[in-house]
Design an enzyme around this catalytic site. Structure first.
Site, PDB file in Angstrom:
ATOM      1  N   ARG A   1      -9.073  -0.227   4.383  1.00 26.42           N
ATOM      2  CA  ARG A   1      -8.141   0.757   3.818  1.00 26.42           C
ATOM      3  C   ARG A   1      -6.811   0.108   3.432  1.00 26.42           C
ATOM      4  NH1 ARG A   1      -6.577   4.721   7.627  1.00 26.42           N
ATOM      5  NH2 ARG A   1      -5.117   5.028   5.948  1.00 26.42           N
TER       6      ARG A   1
ATOM      7  N   LYS B   1       0.847  -1.206   0.000  1.00 25.58           N
ATOM      8  CA  LYS B   1       0.000   0.000   0.000  1.00 25.58           C
ATOM      9  C   LYS B   1       0.873   1.244   0.000  1.00 25.58           C
ATOM     10  CE  LYS B   1      -1.899   1.587   4.057  1.00 25.58           C
ATOM     11  NZ  LYS B   1      -1.520   3.003   4.195  1.00 25.58           N
ATOM     12  N   ASN B   2       1.911   1.232   0.855  1.00 23.06           N
ATOM     13  CA  ASN B   2       2.704   2.449   1.026  1.00 23.06           C
ATOM     14  C   ASN B   2       3.676   2.700  -0.123  1.00 23.06           C
ATOM     15  OD1 ASN B   2       1.311   2.909   3.322  1.00 23.06           O
ATOM     16  ND2 ASN B   2       2.990   2.439   4.742  1.00 23.06           N
TER      17      ASN B   2
ATOM     18  N   ARG C   1       0.293  14.144  13.296  1.00 24.97           N
ATOM     19  CA  ARG C   1       0.699  13.981  11.907  1.00 24.97           C
ATOM     20  C   ARG C   1       0.857  15.319  11.166  1.00 24.97           C
ATOM     21  NH1 ARG C   1      -1.804   8.541   9.411  1.00 24.97           N
ATOM     22  NH2 ARG C   1       0.312   8.329   8.713  1.00 24.97           N
TER      23      ARG C   1
ATOM     24  N   CYS D   1      -5.560   7.946   9.033  1.00 25.01           N
ATOM     25  CA  CYS D   1      -5.835   7.341  10.334  1.00 25.01           C
ATOM     26  C   CYS D   1      -5.662   8.369  11.441  1.00 25.01           C
ATOM     27  CB  CYS D   1      -4.842   6.196  10.588  1.00 25.01           C
ATOM     28  SG  CYS D   1      -5.474   4.610  10.110  1.00 25.01           S
TER      29      CYS D   1
ATOM     30  N   ASP E   1       3.662   0.585  12.197  1.00 28.40           N
ATOM     31  CA  ASP E   1       2.479  -0.026  11.571  1.00 28.40           C
ATOM     32  C   ASP E   1       2.266  -1.483  12.008  1.00 28.40           C
ATOM     33  OD1 ASP E   1       1.940   2.308  10.300  1.00 28.40           O
ATOM     34  OD2 ASP E   1       2.606   1.672   8.318  1.00 28.40           O
TER      35      ASP E   1
HETATM   36  C1  UD1 Z   1       4.226   6.684   6.527  1.00 32.47           C
HETATM   37  C2  UD1 Z   1       3.333   5.513   6.240  1.00 32.47           C
HETATM   38  C3  UD1 Z   1       2.648   5.059   7.518  1.00 32.47           C
HETATM   39  C4  UD1 Z   1       3.662   4.788   8.594  1.00 32.47           C
HETATM   40  C5  UD1 Z   1       4.629   5.956   8.772  1.00 32.47           C
HETATM   41  C6  UD1 Z   1       5.783   5.678   9.708  1.00 32.47           C
HETATM   42  C7  UD1 Z   1       2.679   5.876   3.935  1.00 32.47           C
HETATM   43  C8  UD1 Z   1       1.575   6.174   2.989  1.00 32.47           C
HETATM   44  N1  UD1 Z   1       2.345   5.879   5.241  1.00 32.47           N
HETATM   45  O1  UD1 Z   1       3.379   7.724   7.022  1.00 32.47           O
HETATM   46  O2  UD1 Z   1       1.900   3.883   7.225  1.00 32.47           O
HETATM   47  O3  UD1 Z   1       3.006   4.586   9.834  1.00 32.47           O
HETATM   48  O4  UD1 Z   1       5.190   6.314   7.485  1.00 32.47           O
HETATM   49  O5  UD1 Z   1       6.501   4.579   9.284  1.00 32.47           O
HETATM   50  O6  UD1 Z   1       3.780   5.585   3.540  1.00 32.47           O
HETATM   51  N2  UD1 Z   1       6.325  14.234  11.091  1.00 32.47           N
HETATM   52  C9  UD1 Z   1       6.464  15.561  11.403  1.00 32.47           C
HETATM   53  N3  UD1 Z   1       6.382  16.469  10.387  1.00 32.47           N
HETATM   54  C10 UD1 Z   1       6.184  16.099   9.081  1.00 32.47           C
HETATM   55  C11 UD1 Z   1       6.049  14.725   8.787  1.00 32.47           C
HETATM   56  C12 UD1 Z   1       6.117  13.805   9.810  1.00 32.47           C
HETATM   57  O7  UD1 Z   1       6.644  15.932  12.559  1.00 32.47           O
HETATM   58  O8  UD1 Z   1       6.144  16.975   8.210  1.00 32.47           O
HETATM   59  C13 UD1 Z   1       6.401  13.215  12.175  1.00 32.47           C
HETATM   60  C14 UD1 Z   1       5.075  12.476  12.374  1.00 32.47           C
HETATM   61  O9  UD1 Z   1       4.212  13.167  13.218  1.00 32.47           O
HETATM   62  C15 UD1 Z   1       5.550  11.178  12.958  1.00 32.47           C
HETATM   63  C16 UD1 Z   1       6.899  10.948  12.287  1.00 32.47           C
HETATM   64  O10 UD1 Z   1       7.296  12.201  11.783  1.00 32.47           O
HETATM   65  O11 UD1 Z   1       5.780  11.340  14.335  1.00 32.47           O
HETATM   66  C17 UD1 Z   1       6.856   9.915  11.183  1.00 32.47           C
HETATM   67  O12 UD1 Z   1       5.934  10.290  10.212  1.00 32.47           O
HETATM   68  P1  UD1 Z   1       6.143   9.943   8.677  1.00 32.47           P
HETATM   69  O13 UD1 Z   1       7.349   9.078   8.501  1.00 32.47           O
HETATM   70  O14 UD1 Z   1       6.091  11.208   7.911  1.00 32.47           O
HETATM   71  O15 UD1 Z   1       4.853   9.104   8.380  1.00 32.47           O
HETATM   72  P2  UD1 Z   1       3.908   9.206   7.120  1.00 32.47           P
HETATM   73  O16 UD1 Z   1       4.710   9.513   5.913  1.00 32.47           O
HETATM   74  O17 UD1 Z   1       2.742  10.035   7.445  1.00 32.47           O
END
Ligand code: UD1
Length: 418
Positions: free
Chosen positions: A397, A22-23, A121, A116, A305
């Site tokens: 999802r 999915k990711n 986030r 989710c 995850d």
């Molecule tokens: C992706 C995955 C999700 C997984 C997550 C962590 C996809 C579609 N989703 O989500 O399934 O749980 O990686 O492995 O690939 N953060 C910030 N600022 C930002 C972005 C992130 O502070 O601009 C923080 C988030 O709050 C979180 C951490 O960084 O604490 C990790 O988030 P991130 O790696 O960005 O996760 P996603 O890309 O949303």
């Protein structure tokens, strides 16, 4: 609305083939607007997140055909740089459209993304990375509006190795003028897959899978026919279910190195695991000993995850497990449901203490998010008696054919209309 009816206590035996990750599929779909030639993605899973991403593509003017399990995307007539809020609120990955739509139209407008409900986030790292590439960003009235007459390569150091920010910056840099270097990049296998996909389109991206990624901007990208990697979180869920219930499973499509952190824990729990190429064989007698500590980390650490599903396993392991969730603030909402099954779980902030109990009993359960929902199914498969899991839209999802694949392993699970 559907629900699962699960009669627990069966051991699981058989084989499972991974769906495409999915990711990976989500950023690949977003990346398909980077070319006006045809993009074919194979093995696209029928899950709600993918369907929503396709709706977003259609909204910007792409034509999408489904041919068996392939998605064929034609972006030649893509016209819109705006993603409507009704679609972004369904799907956090809509944020990837920022990078790719910016590259295509030099502007992009989206409302704040949903997904989710597992914590704050934020997307500050995405936005500050895009700014470094010369993007002007206006945040107003719940919308993010980005403009860049010219995208220019830059050195970007991420404060945290965010998966989404790393991918978004790659998508914005791929046709920028000059070279972009992303330091402290996320190392998840899905990022290496995005790199391979883009390079098959004529991009020059190097280093994904490591902490430094270099993107050399190219003028043009062409069409591609691509098969994404297998879903390590999906396969991890079936491995955990088998470990917990007992039985023997052979999975294919995910190499052990992509879920090494989980396999390490399952071995400590007492499972026998053999791996070769993209196959993993796990054998369990269903009586597990607990591990002391599980702490979620960016890859190659233990994946957030998989935290919920693994915690479900810990509820009946012999001993106490300390679980620390370092990525998302509110990722224990499923714990209250596990308690209703007789689990002994205490949550304080980012920490959960799980004391193994002799057995869980069936209960009426509500899935609150994707992986938390999968955790309830794992617990129900192990529990004594009948459970019902409602609110399957969350599970839908991320898992294609979930009940079908579990049934093939011998689980007593049915999906029925409420
Ligand atoms: C992706 C995955 C999700 C997984 C997550 C962590 C996809 C579609 N989703 O989500 O399934 O749980 O990686 O492995 O690939 N953060 C910030 N600022 C930002 C972005 C992130 O502070 O601009 C923080 C988030 O709050 C979180 C951490 O960084 O604490 C990790 O988030 P991130 O790696 O960005 O996760 P996603 O890309 O949303």
């Amino acid at each position: 609305m559907d629900k699962y009816i699960i009669d627990g206590g069966e051991k699981l035996y058989g084989e499972v083939v991974a769906q495409s990750a999915k990711n990976t599929v989500l950023p690949l779909l977003a990346a398909s607007v980077l070319t006006d030639e045809q993009v074919k993605i194979r093995g696209v899973p029928t899950i709600a997140d993918v369907e929503n991403m396709m709706r977003i593509l259609t909204e910007v003017g792409c034509k999408i055909r489904r041919q068996k399990d392939c998605a064929i995307i034609d972006s030649a007539n893509a016209v819109s740089h705006e993603i409507p809020p009704r679609l972004t609120k369904e799907l956090r990955s809509s944020v990837f459209m920022l990078g790719s739509v910016l590259t295509r139209f030099h502007r992009a407008k989206i409302s704040y993304p949903g997904g989710c409900d597992i914590g704050l986030r934020p997307i500050d790292l995405h936005l500050s990375g895009l700014k470094r590439l010369g993007v002007e960003i206006i945040e107003e009235g719940g919308y993010i509006e980005c403009k860049a007459d010219k995208l220019t390569g830059a050195e970007i150091l991420l404060d945290f190795p965010s998966v989404g920010a790393t991918e978004n910056i790659i998508l914005a840099a791929v046709k920028a003028q000059g070279i972009t270097v992303i330091r402290n990049a996320a190392k998840e296998p899905e990022i290496a897959d995005l790199q391979n996909f883009l390079n098959a389109m004529g991009a020059k991206v190097y280093g994904a899978g490591g902490g430094t990624i270099v993107v050399e901007g190219v003028r043009r990208l062409h069409g591609v026919d691509y098969t994404p990697i297998g879903d390590r979180i999906e396969i991890g869920t079936y491995l955990i279910a088998t470990a917990s219930c007992g039985g023997e499973i052979e999975t294919s499509g995910v190499p052990a190195e992509n879920i090494a952190a989980l396999l390490h824990k399952l071995r400590e729990n007492g499972c026998k695991i053999y791996t070769k190429n993209d196959k993993i064989i796990l054998r369990s007698n269903g009586v597990l000993k607990s591990v002391d500590l599980v702490e979620t980390m960016p890859f190659p650490g233990f994946p957030t995850d998989m935290q919920a599903q693994y915690s479900a396993l810990c509820t009946t392991a012999r001993g106490t497990t300390l679980v620390v969730e370092n990525l998302f603030e509110t990722r224990y909402k499923y714990a209250g449901e596990l308690k209703r099954m007789g689990a002994d779980v205490t949550v304080r902030g980012r920490t959960a203490v799980i004391r193994g109990v002799e057995k869980l009993h069936g209960a009426r359960l509500t899935a609150g998010d994707l992986r938390g929902g999968a955790a309830l199914v794992v617990a129900a498969l192990k529990a004594e008696g009948r459970s019902e899991v409602i609110d399957l839209s969350h599970i839908d999802r991320g898992y294609a054919d979930f009940e079908y694949k579990l049934k093939k392993l011998g689980a007593k699970i049915r999906r029925v209309r409420i």
